[in-house]
Motif scaffolding. Structure first.
Motif, mmCIF file in Angstrom:
data_model
loop_
_atom_site.group_PDB
_atom_site.id
_atom_site.type_symbol
_atom_site.label_atom_id
_atom_site.label_comp_id
_atom_site.label_asym_id
_atom_site.label_seq_id
_atom_site.Cartn_x
_atom_site.Cartn_y
_atom_site.Cartn_z
ATOM 1 N N ALA A 99 0.824 -1.214 0.000
ATOM 2 C CA ALA A 99 0.000 0.000 0.000
ATOM 3 C C ALA A 99 0.856 1.261 0.000
ATOM 4 O O ALA A 99 0.422 2.319 -0.466
ATOM 5 C CB ALA A 99 -0.936 -0.004 1.202
ATOM 6 N N ARG A 100 2.091 1.177 0.498
ATOM 7 C CA ARG A 100 2.980 2.334 0.546
ATOM 8 C C ARG A 100 3.784 2.488 -0.747
ATOM 9 O O ARG A 100 4.511 3.462 -0.899
ATOM 10 C CB ARG A 100 3.948 2.211 1.730
ATOM 11 N N LEU A 101 3.643 1.540 -1.642
ATOM 12 C CA LEU A 101 4.426 1.525 -2.874
ATOM 13 C C LEU A 101 3.539 1.918 -4.053
ATOM 14 O O LEU A 101 2.321 2.021 -3.911
ATOM 15 C CB LEU A 101 5.057 0.150 -3.047
ATOM 16 N N PRO A 102 4.119 2.186 -5.234
ATOM 17 C CA PRO A 102 3.310 2.686 -6.360
ATOM 18 C C PRO A 102 2.074 1.840 -6.635
ATOM 19 O O PRO A 102 2.119 0.604 -6.591
ATOM 20 C CB PRO A 102 4.292 2.636 -7.532
ATOM 21 N N ALA A 103 0.962 2.531 -6.903
ATOM 22 C CA ALA A 103 -0.311 1.858 -7.170
ATOM 23 C C ALA A 103 -0.441 1.471 -8.635
ATOM 24 O O ALA A 103 -1.482 0.946 -9.051
ATOM 25 C CB ALA A 103 -1.467 2.768 -6.764
ATOM 26 N N VAL A 104 0.583 1.738 -9.431
ATOM 27 C CA VAL A 104 0.594 1.369 -10.849
ATOM 28 C C VAL A 104 1.898 0.634 -11.147
ATOM 29 O O VAL A 104 2.900 0.797 -10.443
ATOM 30 C CB VAL A 104 0.482 2.612 -11.757
ATOM 31 N N ASP A 105 1.897 -0.162 -12.189
ATOM 32 C CA ASP A 105 3.131 -0.802 -12.649
ATOM 33 C C ASP A 105 4.001 0.282 -13.280
ATOM 34 O O ASP A 105 3.520 1.097 -14.063
ATOM 35 C CB ASP A 105 2.795 -1.885 -13.677
ATOM 36 N N CYS A 106 5.284 0.293 -12.957
ATOM 37 C CA CYS A 106 6.114 1.420 -13.385
ATOM 38 C C CYS A 106 7.598 1.077 -13.277
ATOM 39 O O CYS A 106 7.974 0.007 -12.776
ATOM 40 C CB CYS A 106 5.819 2.646 -12.523
ATOM 41 N N VAL A 107 8.430 2.008 -13.747
ATOM 42 C CA VAL A 107 9.878 1.920 -13.586
ATOM 43 C C VAL A 107 10.308 2.932 -12.536
ATOM 44 O O VAL A 107 9.869 4.084 -12.557
ATOM 45 C CB VAL A 107 10.606 2.209 -14.914
ATOM 46 N N VAL A 108 11.130 2.502 -11.599
ATOM 47 C CA VAL A 108 11.616 3.392 -10.540
ATOM 48 C C VAL A 108 13.136 3.512 -10.635
ATOM 49 O O VAL A 108 13.826 2.597 -11.088
ATOM 50 C CB VAL A 108 11.229 2.882 -9.143
ATOM 51 N N HIS A 109 13.619 4.664 -10.208
ATOM 52 C CA HIS A 109 15.063 4.874 -10.111
ATOM 53 C C HIS A 109 15.635 3.967 -9.021
ATOM 54 O O HIS A 109 14.981 3.707 -8.003
ATOM 55 C CB HIS A 109 15.345 6.334 -9.774
#
Length: 264
Positions: A99-109
């Motif tokens: 729940a504290r992490l992105p709510a969408v699939d994505c690329v993170v640094h």
């Protein structure tokens, strides 16, 4: 838990529930390897400390250079494509922490600290026992929460395999240098230019021109890491010149192609 090695078919396994915040595994994949579509019940972070990994899901495709990682929500079906040999690191985040992490699939640094946490948590035998694994996992979630999202996502049109727009997108993935205009693609599909542009924007959230440029720049990363000359990469990906490609690359990624290669 994690990925089955290539010599055993390359399929993926779910991590074994152990109550810890994060668990992980690392596997080496050779050039051209494909891990078939699979899913995990936990949140999933995929990182390659060298090489370039492509992650494909129904919602889009992501390229993962060594400075980034793909975050996938729990249960998202995906497959892995390996353009150049690499070491893949898979992290599995307990569902209640997602729940504290992105709510969408994505690329993170991937910051220096996040990279070291990934390396530590994907060791086959983490020294220090359960308490240390728990603390490392909790810190990874905190550090992942703080990372900015990166523009390495290529949205994919919804629909079945016979979707006309999916066929257009797949043709461009197969040949990023294809120079056919939106009007030419519309003619091939027997629809008007404006209709094609509108449908493409609705399906992907991007104009055709912007989507194709994103594809070309993402595809060029693979060629750069394979050691091809920058001018050759530019022409293969549909740019008229080294300078035009370098300008677009710097605008998208914040550095020139030569600087990108020098840091890999």
């Amino acid at each position: 838990m994690g990925f089955l090695p290539p010599e055993q078919g390359g399929h993926a396994l779910d991590s074994t529930p152990d109550g810890l915040p994060v668990s992980g595994v690392a596997v080496h994949y050779p050039t051209g390897h494909v891990v078939p579509e699979h899913r995990h019940p936990q949140g999933h972070l995929i990182y390659a400390d060298r090489g370039l990994l492509r992650v494909e899901a129904q919602s889009g495709q992501w390229l993962v250079p060594p400075t980034a990682a793909v975050w996938l929500r729990a249960g998202v079906a995906h497959r892995l494509v390996v353009p150049v040999a690499l070491q893949a690191h898979g992290l599995f985040v307990r569902e209640d922490l997602c729940a504290r992490l992105p709510a969408v699939d994505c690329v993170v640094h991937v910051s220096g600290l996040l990279r070291e946490l990934i390396m530590a948590l994907t060791q086959s035998d983490i020294p220090g026992g359960v308490r240390r694994r728990q603390l490392l996992g909790e810190l990874l979630v905190e550090e992942l929460h703080a990372q900015p999202l990166l523009p390495l996502h290529l949205p994919w049109p919804p629909g079945g395999a016979d979707s006309a727009l999916q066929q257009v997108c797949q043709a461009l993935v197969d040949d990023p240098g294809d120079s056919a205009t939106a009007a030419e693609w519309a003619s091939r599909l027997a629809i008007g230019d404006k209709t094609f542009q509108r449908r493409f924007l609705q399906a992907t959230g991007m104009t055709f021109g912007r989507w194709r440029q994103q594809l070309r720049l993402m595809s060029s990363l693979t060629l750069l890491l394979q050691g091809l000359p920058i001018t050759q990469v530019a022409l293969a990906c549909g740019y008229d010149s080294h300078s035009a490609y370098s300008t677009a690359f710097r605008k998208q990624f914040g550095q020139t192609p030569s600087a990108f290669v020098a840091t890999r």
